[in-house]
Design a protein around this motif. Structure first.
Motif, short mmCIF file in Angstrom:
data_model
loop_
_atom_site.label_atom_id
_atom_site.label_comp_id
_atom_site.label_asym_id
_atom_site.label_seq_id
_atom_site.Cartn_x
_atom_site.Cartn_y
_atom_site.Cartn_z
N GLY A 94 61.32 53.33 15.39
CA GLY A 94 60.86 54.35 16.33
C GLY A 94 61.63 54.27 17.63
N PHE A 95 61.18 55.05 18.59
CA PHE A 95 61.90 55.18 19.85
C PHE A 95 61.40 54.13 20.81
CE2 PHE A 95 62.35 57.11 24.07
CZ PHE A 95 63.71 57.38 24.04
N ASN A 96 62.21 53.13 21.11
CA ASN A 96 61.73 52.11 22.06
C ASN A 96 62.84 51.67 23.01
OD1 ASN A 96 63.25 50.78 20.22
ND2 ASN A 96 61.73 49.26 19.67
N ILE A 97 63.25 52.61 23.84
CA ILE A 97 64.25 52.26 24.85
C ILE A 97 63.50 51.98 26.15
CG2 ILE A 97 66.14 53.09 26.27
CD1 ILE A 97 67.19 54.58 23.86
N TYR A 98 63.73 50.81 26.70
CA TYR A 98 63.09 50.44 27.95
C TYR A 98 64.11 50.54 29.07
CZ TYR A 98 59.38 48.27 25.13
OH TYR A 98 58.36 48.02 24.25
N ARG A 99 63.72 51.20 30.16
CA ARG A 99 64.55 51.22 31.37
C ARG A 99 64.10 50.08 32.25
NH1 ARG A 99 68.09 55.29 32.48
NH2 ARG A 99 68.89 54.51 34.44
N LEU A 100 64.98 49.16 32.54
CA LEU A 100 64.60 48.02 33.37
C LEU A 100 64.66 48.41 34.84
CD1 LEU A 100 65.66 46.83 30.57
CD2 LEU A 100 65.98 44.73 31.84
N ARG A 101 63.78 47.82 35.63
CA ARG A 101 63.76 48.09 37.08
C ARG A 101 64.23 46.85 37.83
NH1 ARG A 101 61.51 52.79 37.17
NH2 ARG A 101 59.77 53.34 35.83
N ALA A 102 65.03 47.08 38.85
CA ALA A 102 65.56 45.95 39.63
C ALA A 102 64.51 45.46 40.62
CB ALA A 102 66.82 46.37 40.37
N ASP A 103 64.36 44.13 40.71
CA ASP A 103 63.46 43.57 41.71
C ASP A 103 64.22 43.35 43.02
OD1 ASP A 103 64.96 41.25 41.45
OD2 ASP A 103 63.45 40.16 40.31
N ARG A 104 63.59 42.68 43.97
CA ARG A 104 64.22 42.51 45.29
C ARG A 104 65.52 41.72 45.21
NH1 ARG A 104 58.96 41.14 47.86
NH2 ARG A 104 58.04 43.12 48.47
#
Length: 143
Positions: A94-104
């Protein structure tokens, strides 16, 4: 006065169509780029350097088990974007692309959860995309 605004309105759909066409073409071309670089990581909990310029590292906060949330981190100084997707060989998960977010600190992070595979298979491939460059990181989930 009037003539220029009429031309601008009439020309706008053409400009928009050209831009959409260009975006689609660029997107299509980007997909045909070099295949993902294989990256072998003996222990994702310890973290590993990705092959290449060697400044990108990847890891997880705990052993990966199905249905148990884990945190994936990608240390990619100067990168604008990082994405991860999880697949199994010969299987559509299935569709499981995660966009990662940058921390400080500029480390990209995401909390992900993997499904249980009905076949009992535990071999996965994580595909990391950092600024358009891709790596395949194989791993095995723990029971």
């Amino acid at each position: 006065g009037m003539k220029t605004s009429q031309w601008a309105l009439r020309g706008l759909p053409l400009v928009l169509m050209a831009m959409i066409g260009l975006a689609l073409w660029m997107n299509g071309n980007r997909r045909e780029q070099a295949p993902p670089v294989p990256a072998v990581c003996g222990d994702l909990v310890k973290g590993c350097a990705l092959p290449g310029e060697g400044r990108f590292r990847v890891g997880v906060d705990q052993a990966i088990k199905p249905l148990k949330p884990f945190q994936l981190w990608v240390d990619a100084p100067g990168a604008a974007s990082a994405e991860a997707s999880f697949t199994m060989e010969d299987m559509d998960m299935g569709f499981n692309i995660y966009r990662l977010r940058a921390d400080r600190e500029g480390v990209f992070r995401i909390t992900a959860t993997l499904p249980v595979c009905v076949s009992g298979q535990r071999k996965w491939i994580m595909t990391l995309t950092i600024d358009g460059q891709r790596w395949n990181v194989p791993f095995v989930t723990e029971l």
